[in-house]
Design a protein around this motif. Structure first.
Motif, PDB file in Angstrom:
ATOM      1  N   PRO A 174       0.830  -1.212   0.000  1.00 13.71           N
ATOM      2  CA  PRO A 174       0.000   0.000   0.000  1.00 13.71           C
ATOM      3  C   PRO A 174       0.860   1.256   0.000  1.00 13.71           C
ATOM      4  O   PRO A 174       2.041   1.246   0.343  1.00 13.71           O
ATOM      5  CB  PRO A 174      -0.824  -0.136   1.279  1.00 13.71           C
ATOM      6  CG  PRO A 174       0.021  -0.971   2.178  1.00 13.71           C
ATOM      7  CD  PRO A 174       0.767  -1.924   1.294  1.00 13.71           C
ATOM      8  N   SER A 205      -0.304   5.327   6.943  1.00 12.98           N
ATOM      9  CA  SER A 205      -0.798   4.478   5.852  1.00 12.98           C
ATOM     10  C   SER A 205      -1.813   5.183   4.975  1.00 12.98           C
ATOM     11  O   SER A 205      -2.081   4.739   3.859  1.00 12.98           O
ATOM     12  CB  SER A 205      -1.412   3.198   6.425  1.00 12.98           C
ATOM     13  OG  SER A 205      -2.485   3.518   7.302  1.00 12.98           O
ATOM     14  N   THR A 206      -2.421   6.271   5.474  1.00 11.37           N
ATOM     15  CA  THR A 206      -3.382   7.031   4.668  1.00 11.37           C
ATOM     16  C   THR A 206      -3.032   8.511   4.718  1.00 11.37           C
ATOM     17  O   THR A 206      -2.389   8.993   5.666  1.00 11.37           O
ATOM     18  CB  THR A 206      -4.822   6.834   5.191  1.00 11.37           C
ATOM     19  OG1 THR A 206      -4.914   7.324   6.529  1.00 11.37           O
ATOM     20  CG2 THR A 206      -5.206   5.355   5.158  1.00 11.37           C
ATOM     21  N   GLU A 208       1.243   2.960  -4.239  1.00  6.49           N
ATOM     22  CA  GLU A 208       0.799   1.580  -4.159  1.00  6.49           C
ATOM     23  C   GLU A 208       1.495   0.767  -5.254  1.00  6.49           C
ATOM     24  O   GLU A 208       1.332   1.033  -6.451  1.00  6.49           O
ATOM     25  CB  GLU A 208      -0.716   1.515  -4.319  1.00  6.49           C
ATOM     26  CG  GLU A 208      -1.285   0.125  -4.158  1.00  6.49           C
ATOM     27  CD  GLU A 208      -2.799   0.121  -4.214  1.00  6.49           C
ATOM     28  OE1 GLU A 208      -3.380  -0.951  -4.462  1.00  6.49           O
ATOM     29  OE2 GLU A 208      -3.404   1.197  -4.017  1.00  6.49           O
TER      30      GLU A 208
END
Length: 297
Positions: free
Chosen positions: A183, A231-232, A259
């Motif tokens: 990711p 992660s975001t 990603e």
């Protein structure tokens, strides 16, 4: 007439006063007998009485004193001479008293060497309120398995190619590289700085504000500082707002990694005694990653 009466009464009172105190010879006896002979019998040592003139007085002695004889009989001593005190008698000679010593009771050697008797536990007072628990089959210690499952990753395509060559020394059915998607990752970043002096100045400012930092580990972002990885993108933006309350103004959110496809190494059944040997064989091709127990075990 009234004045004459007062004068006669005053003269009468004065004459009575003088007569009653012996100031007038009228009515007094000229004989040697006293008017009150009972007082003579009450005198104590009248011969010791001496009439002395008043201190500091220069008046001559009266006629009565001059007519009396000046010889005074010897006076009797008022106090008796002290009686002789006999000398104290010498104390009696001290007689030595011989005290009989108490007998010393020596315990036998066996009693000294023997340890004190141990107290037996009182079984009557034992706590029987708790039932005796038996080991459960589920809670029993499991025996160590003979094989373990290990994994490492994720690896990109280039790293996976290097790892396949190192895995060639192992049996073909003992490992596999599973495809996965790596990711994206976002970072709160400060930089790039024009020189190292500016970098060190920013580091000091972050220390004063109690803000943790790290290197970005990407060549294109050096020299710079990473204030956190997420992660975001939404999580990175929240962290940037939180840092703004601490006085951090020049930081921003950047995407550290997009990603990308990746690979995960999995060794499903490795003998326990062969774990260290396989780890040493694959270490150069693991790109700094370590073999760890599988997450689904």
């Amino acid at each position: 007439m009234l004045r004459f009466t007062v004068l006669v009464l005053a003269l009468a009172n004065a004459g009575y006063y003088a007569w009653s105190h012996g100031l007038l010879p009228i009515g007094q006896s000229t004989s040697g007998e006293e008017a009150e002979p009972q007082r003579l019998s009450q005198q104590l040592h009248p011969e010791a009485l001496r009439i002395l003139p008043k201190t500091g007085s220069t008046a001559p002695p009266s006629t009565d004193e001059t007519t009396r004889p000046t010889t005074t009989p010897p006076t009797a001593p008022t106090t008796a001479p002290p009686e002789p005190v006999p000398p104290p008698s010498p104390p009696p000679p001290a007689v030595p008293v011989l005290s009989t010593p108490e007998p010393v009771v020596t315990p036998p050697v066996a009693a000294l060497a023997a340890p004190p008797p141990k107290q037996k536990p009182d079984t009557d007072k034992a706590d029987h309120s708790k039932p005796e628990t038996k080991p459960d089959a589920k809670t029993a210690v499991k025996p160590e398995p003979s094989t373990v499952c290990l994994q490492a990753g994720a690896f990109d395509t280039a790293q996976a190619d290097v790892l396949r060559k190192a895995l060639g020394s192992l049996p073909a059915n003992s490992w596999n590289l599973n495809s996965a998607t790596l990711p994206g990752r976002w970072m709160v970043y400060m930089g790039r700085f024009p020189d190292l002096d500016t970098l060190n100045k920013k580091r000091n400012e972050l220390r004063e504000r109690n803000v943790a930092y790290d290197r970005p580990r990407i060549q294109a972002l050096e020299p710079g500082l990473s204030l956190g990885r997420y992660s975001t993108e939404e999580a990175a933006q929240r962290a940037l707002a939180q840092l703004g309350t601490k006085g951090v103004r020049s930081a921003r959110v950047v995407q550290e990694r997009t990603e990308t496809p990746a690979f995960v190494l999995r060794l499903p059944a490795i003998a326990a005694d062969a774990r260290q040997r396989i780890t040493n064989t694959l270490r150069p091709a693991l790109a700094g990653k370590t073999l760890r127990p599988c997450s689904n075990d």
